[in-house]
Enzyme design. Structure first.
Site, PDB file in Angstrom:
ATOM      1  N   ASP A 274       0.846  -1.190   0.000  1.00  0.00           N
ATOM      2  CA  ASP A 274       0.000   0.000   0.000  1.00  0.00           C
ATOM      3  C   ASP A 274       0.886   1.247   0.000  1.00  0.00           C
ATOM      4  OD1 ASP A 274      -3.014   0.951   0.703  1.00  0.00           O
ATOM      5  OD2 ASP A 274      -1.536   2.251   1.688  1.00  0.00           O
ATOM      6  N   ILE A 275       0.563   2.205  -0.883  1.00  0.00           N
ATOM      7  CA  ILE A 275       1.343   3.447  -0.969  1.00  0.00           C
ATOM      8  C   ILE A 275       0.984   4.348   0.212  1.00  0.00           C
ATOM      9  CG2 ILE A 275       1.840   5.488  -2.369  1.00  0.00           C
ATOM     10  CD1 ILE A 275       1.128   3.864  -4.836  1.00  0.00           C
ATOM     11  N   ASN A 282      -2.354  12.922  -3.924  1.00  0.00           N
ATOM     12  CA  ASN A 282      -3.361  13.409  -4.868  1.00  0.00           C
ATOM     13  C   ASN A 282      -3.792  14.830  -4.523  1.00  0.00           C
ATOM     14  OD1 ASN A 282      -3.651  11.321  -6.747  1.00  0.00           O
ATOM     15  ND2 ASN A 282      -5.011  10.152  -5.396  1.00  0.00           N
ATOM     16  N   HIS A 287      -4.454  14.431  -9.402  1.00  0.00           N
ATOM     17  CA  HIS A 287      -4.683  13.019  -9.747  1.00  0.00           C
ATOM     18  C   HIS A 287      -3.804  12.550 -10.897  1.00  0.00           C
ATOM     19  CE1 HIS A 287      -8.060  12.214  -7.043  1.00  0.00           C
ATOM     20  NE2 HIS A 287      -8.455  13.466  -7.270  1.00  0.00           N
ATOM     21  N   GLU A 318      -4.769   2.180  -4.278  1.00  0.00           N
ATOM     22  CA  GLU A 318      -3.310   2.269  -4.210  1.00  0.00           C
ATOM     23  C   GLU A 318      -2.708   1.009  -3.612  1.00  0.00           C
ATOM     24  OE1 GLU A 318      -4.785   4.333  -0.389  1.00  0.00           O
ATOM     25  OE2 GLU A 318      -5.463   4.043  -2.448  1.00  0.00           O
TER      26      GLU A 318
END
Length: 422
Positions: A274-275, A282, A287, A318
């Protein structure tokens, strides 16, 4: 006969053009002509070889009967001209055993037919009397059977027909039993019949060619439909942004690997990546930059695993799920740490991160040993729990699921302390 790939569009265009024409106007040329010739060659060659064998056997049988039933002098006069047919038939059969240059096979067939027709005519001429006229008619019958059943180019067919009529007229003009006018009239009569036979053969050829054109078009459309279906199938299993597998494809892969007994026989590991602080990325950069980040992270993950067996899929916004078949805990943690460090070293900007100025990832690891009966859903849930704890204990780290979860932060073992949101 196979055409080069670059020739296929030209062939397809030519097929469509020909099918748009009237049937009687169809004329094959170029690549389509070569394809048709290659398609029918085997059947045509088989028919020609069988016809030659049949004529040779019939010739030998007829000679044997003549020797038994006819006066010796007449039978002996037939031997020499009739002896031409068997060796000629053998030569033609030999040359038509396998494909050769069209001019070689065309010349051999036409020359062979000329000698066979000449032989039949000379048998009657040598015997004289009633045999003269009879064998000229037999010669025409032999020619007509060849014209009807030989699926050969029109020019070859016309040549054979013209040779038969030419021989017939030549020997009829030399026939002492009939006058000149009768010889010409008989020739014209038989010419009309042979002309009708040639026309019928031409119609049969055109219909065969049109059927072949329909087959080519249908084959192309089936191939195009198969390609379209393959593209749709690929689109259905591929994440459109990153180009890697999507959740559906990964689910199918897991079901196939685990099998009906819900057991991965060689063991496996799952990494849930997971980022960190992706929403803030964002918010700060937009985006478009977020999408670029996802693509880059997906590429890094793919380059960090074994291309021949490991699987990578974008599992959520993500989140990325990595499947590592046949690995133990140490190997799984090593791969996960390689991914984490590669993302960190890539230096992708994330000004909204509370952890670093660059993009980082947190990774949860779950491992199933080969002797364990853990379903893919359970293993994924374990990896997700490990990921949650990795986020809760500071992010940018690898955490292995277990009774006492252990993790890595820049190579240092850690235990979770406090919960945190993603």
């Amino acid at each position: 006969m196979h055409l080069d790939v670059e020739d296929a569009p030209a062939v397809a265009a030519e097929v469509d053009r020909l099918l748009a024409m009237r049937t009687r106007d169809i004329r094959l040329k170029g690549g389509v002509k070569l394809l048709f010739r290659a398609r029918i060659w085997s059947q045509t060659a088989k028919i020609i070889r069988a016809w030659m064998v049949w004529v040779a056997l019939l010739d030998v049988l007829t000679l044997a009967l003549n020797m038994l039933m006819l006066p010796t002098a007449i039978a002996e006069s037939m031997l020499l001209p009739a002896a031409i047919i068997p060796p000629v038939a053998v030569v033609v059969v030999f040359l038509w055993r396998k494909p050769q240059a069209p001019w070689i096979q065309g010349a051999s067939l036409i020359a062979g037919m000329f000698l066979i027709l000449l032989s039949v005519a000379l048998v009657g001429v040598s015997a004289g009397g009633e045999f003269y006229e009879r064998h000229l008619n037999i010669m025409l019958f032999v020619a007509i059977t060849a014209v009807i059943i030989f699926g050969i180019p029109l020019a070859w067919t016309v040549t054979i027909a013209a040779m038969a009529l030419g021989l017939y007229l030549t020997f009829q003009l030399r026939n002492p039993s009939i006058e000149f006018g009768s010889a010409v009239a008989a020739t014209l009569f038989f010419a009309s019949g042979i002309f009708a036979t040639v026309v019928a053969r031409r119609i049969m050829t055109i219909l065969a060619q049109k059927t072949f054109l329909f087959e080519l078009r249908d084959r192309r459309r089936v191939a195009e439909l198969a390609k379209a279906n393959d593209r749709l199938e690929l689109l259905a299993k591929t994440d459109p942004l990153t180009g890697i597998a999507n959740r559906r494809w990964m689910t199918e892969t897991l079901d196939h690997l685990w099998g009906s007994d819900k057991r991965c026989l060689d063991g496996a590991a799952m990494l849930m990546c997971d980022i960190d602080y992706f929403k803030k990325l964002n918010d700060h950069l937009g985006h478009a930059e977020g999408d670029r980040c996802l693509v880059k992270v997906a590429t890094i993950i793919q380059e960090s695993v074994r291309r021949d067996c490991d699987q990578v899929a974008r599992y959520g916004g993500e989140e990325f799920l990595v499947l590592l078949p046949a690995v133990d805990e140490e190997e799984a943690i090593s791969v996960a740490e390689r991914i984490r460090k590669s993302v960190e070293d890539a230096g992708l900007p994330n000004p909204g991160s509370r952890l670093s100025r660059h993009v980082t990832v947190s990774i949860g690891v779950a491992v199933q040993a080969s002797e364990e009966a853990t379903s893919p859903e359970q293993l994924q849930r374990q990896a997700d729990e490990a990921l949650y704890l990795a986020k809760a204990t500071g992010r940018n780290r690898v955490l292995l699921y277990g009774p006492e979860p252990t993790g890595l932060k820049h190579g240092t073992l850690m235990t979770p302390r406090r919960p945190a949101t993603r």
